[in-house]
Write an enzyme that holds these catalytic residues in place. Sequence first.
Site, PDB file in Angstrom:
ATOM      1  N   ASN A  12     -33.869  65.653  -5.549  1.00  0.00           N
ATOM      2  CA  ASN A  12     -35.033  66.266  -6.193  1.00  0.00           C
ATOM      3  C   ASN A  12     -35.129  65.837  -7.650  1.00  0.00           C
ATOM      4  O   ASN A  12     -34.153  65.339  -8.227  1.00  0.00           O
ATOM      5  CB  ASN A  12     -34.916  67.805  -6.211  1.00  0.00           C
ATOM      6  CG  ASN A  12     -34.716  68.411  -4.836  1.00  0.00           C
ATOM      7  OD1 ASN A  12     -34.918  67.763  -3.824  1.00  0.00           O
ATOM      8  ND2 ASN A  12     -34.315  69.667  -4.820  1.00  0.00           N
ATOM      9  N   ASP A  14     -35.641  68.083 -10.956  1.00  0.00           N
ATOM     10  CA  ASP A  14     -35.623  69.493 -11.369  1.00  0.00           C
ATOM     11  C   ASP A  14     -36.440  69.682 -12.643  1.00  0.00           C
ATOM     12  O   ASP A  14     -36.195  69.014 -13.658  1.00  0.00           O
ATOM     13  CB  ASP A  14     -34.182  69.956 -11.651  1.00  0.00           C
ATOM     14  CG  ASP A  14     -33.371  70.155 -10.382  1.00  0.00           C
ATOM     15  OD1 ASP A  14     -33.938  70.022  -9.277  1.00  0.00           O
ATOM     16  OD2 ASP A  14     -32.166  70.455 -10.519  1.00  0.00           O
ATOM     17  N   THR A 218     -17.714  81.025  -0.940  1.00  0.00           N
ATOM     18  CA  THR A 218     -17.647  81.040  -2.403  1.00  0.00           C
ATOM     19  C   THR A 218     -18.166  82.388  -2.912  1.00  0.00           C
ATOM     20  O   THR A 218     -19.058  82.997  -2.325  1.00  0.00           O
ATOM     21  CB  THR A 218     -18.440  79.874  -3.023  1.00  0.00           C
ATOM     22  OG1 THR A 218     -19.785  79.909  -2.557  1.00  0.00           O
ATOM     23  CG2 THR A 218     -17.810  78.545  -2.643  1.00  0.00           C
ATOM     24  N   ASP A 246     -25.197  77.873 -17.730  1.00  0.00           N
ATOM     25  CA  ASP A 246     -26.170  77.682 -16.653  1.00  0.00           C
ATOM     26  C   ASP A 246     -25.398  77.497 -15.343  1.00  0.00           C
ATOM     27  O   ASP A 246     -24.654  76.522 -15.199  1.00  0.00           O
ATOM     28  CB  ASP A 246     -27.031  76.444 -16.967  1.00  0.00           C
ATOM     29  CG  ASP A 246     -28.142  76.206 -15.951  1.00  0.00           C
ATOM     30  OD1 ASP A 246     -28.158  76.895 -14.909  1.00  0.00           O
ATOM     31  OD2 ASP A 246     -28.991  75.329 -16.207  1.00  0.00           O
ATOM     32  N   ASP A 252     -22.808  73.307  -5.917  1.00  0.00           N
ATOM     33  CA  ASP A 252     -22.853  71.867  -5.604  1.00  0.00           C
ATOM     34  C   ASP A 252     -21.641  71.159  -6.218  1.00  0.00           C
ATOM     35  O   ASP A 252     -21.041  70.277  -5.591  1.00  0.00           O
ATOM     36  CB  ASP A 252     -24.145  71.235  -6.145  1.00  0.00           C
ATOM     37  CG  ASP A 252     -25.390  71.893  -5.584  1.00  0.00           C
ATOM     38  OD1 ASP A 252     -25.303  72.467  -4.473  1.00  0.00           O
ATOM     39  OD2 ASP A 252     -26.432  71.830  -6.255  1.00  0.00           O
TER      40      ASP A 252
HETATM   41  O1  RIB Z   1     -28.210  73.857  -6.210  1.00  0.00           O
HETATM   42  C1  RIB Z   1     -29.077  73.540  -7.266  1.00  0.00           C
HETATM   43  C2  RIB Z   1     -30.186  72.649  -6.786  1.00  0.00           C
HETATM   44  O2  RIB Z   1     -30.989  73.361  -5.872  1.00  0.00           O
HETATM   45  C3  RIB Z   1     -31.124  72.181  -7.861  1.00  0.00           C
HETATM   46  O3  RIB Z   1     -30.733  70.967  -8.442  1.00  0.00           O
HETATM   47  C4  RIB Z   1     -32.468  72.105  -7.165  1.00  0.00           C
HETATM   48  O4  RIB Z   1     -32.973  70.813  -7.062  1.00  0.00           O
HETATM   49  C5  RIB Z   1     -32.257  72.753  -5.801  1.00  0.00           C
HETATM   50  O5  RIB Z   1     -32.199  71.830  -4.793  1.00  0.00           O
END
Ligand code: RIB
Length: 307
Positions: A12, A14, A218, A246, A252
């Site tokens: 994506n 963002d 988690t 943040d 991820d």
């Molecule tokens: O987990 C965070 C991500 O979730 C962001 O980068 C956004 O693009 C969404 O996919």
Amino acid sequence: MAGWVVVVGSINVDLTVQVSRLPRPGETVVNGTLTRSGGGKSANQACAAARFGATTRFVGAVGDDAMADEALDSIAAAGIDVSRCIRLAGTPTAVALIMVDVAGENQIAVASGANGVLDGAAVAAALTDLEPPPGSALLLALEVSDPVVVAAAQWAAARGMTIVVDPAPARPLPPELLATHPIVKPNQTEAFQLTGERTAQAAAAALHARTGAPVIVTLGAGGAMLFDPGHGGPDHLPSPRVETIDATGAGDALTGILAACLASGAPVRAALSWAVTGAALSTLGNGARGALPTRPEVGLLMGMVTG
Ligand code: RIB
């Protein structure tokens, strides 16, 4: 030893607005600050794995618009191979609209674009001649369709790879995916959604019954729980306390580091220990990839000497 991590999934752009507090439904909050950066759960995970030292390949789709190169360049710049990515004509590149408050909490809505159009046959074709070395890991999340996830998992299972699934956003996991015995790594909310259970341990046990593999739940700033009956447990791995700026993409970061460690030969518990600490460090900057740590940085916080 650096291992290979193959990531198949979403990518994506963002668009993030930093706000004093998250708006309620129907409310407008002003005086925010806009930033624009690479995102997508799978692309973020690929960046975390690469930053941690894994040889990383990403397979996903972008559109044919102005954001396509921006999205791909954002991960290619991290040393990730994007040569198998697919450009879909007449389709927009995915965009995530994110709001982050002063405590680092977020709200996210995604216009899925090319992620949602990507199909399983295209992914199978893109992977067909890729032969990762023994011990390699495949990472999957659910911002793409079930046929994409299943095609990638079956490709990896045929090669004896370790498969890690981040079931985000949560939806029922297809039987063909469960049959590949993936390590499933939901957050607590997703674990409850997937199982109908109301404790992390019960949810992990229910998922383990479906996969026969270790399950990781988690717990945000609380760290993570490993459910792996073959090796004792359940095991709670606490997170170091940090001043979060943040939290976007912290899950991820955890998933990418986990896969990098597994691909380098670490047992699941040790890999998760690195990943929990790395995820905490990843919250010290803005954006999903703003503070992804290296292996030596995580090792320093864990009090370890790393090579
Ligand atoms: O987990 C965070 C991500 O979730 C962001 O980068 C956004 O693009 C969404 O996919």
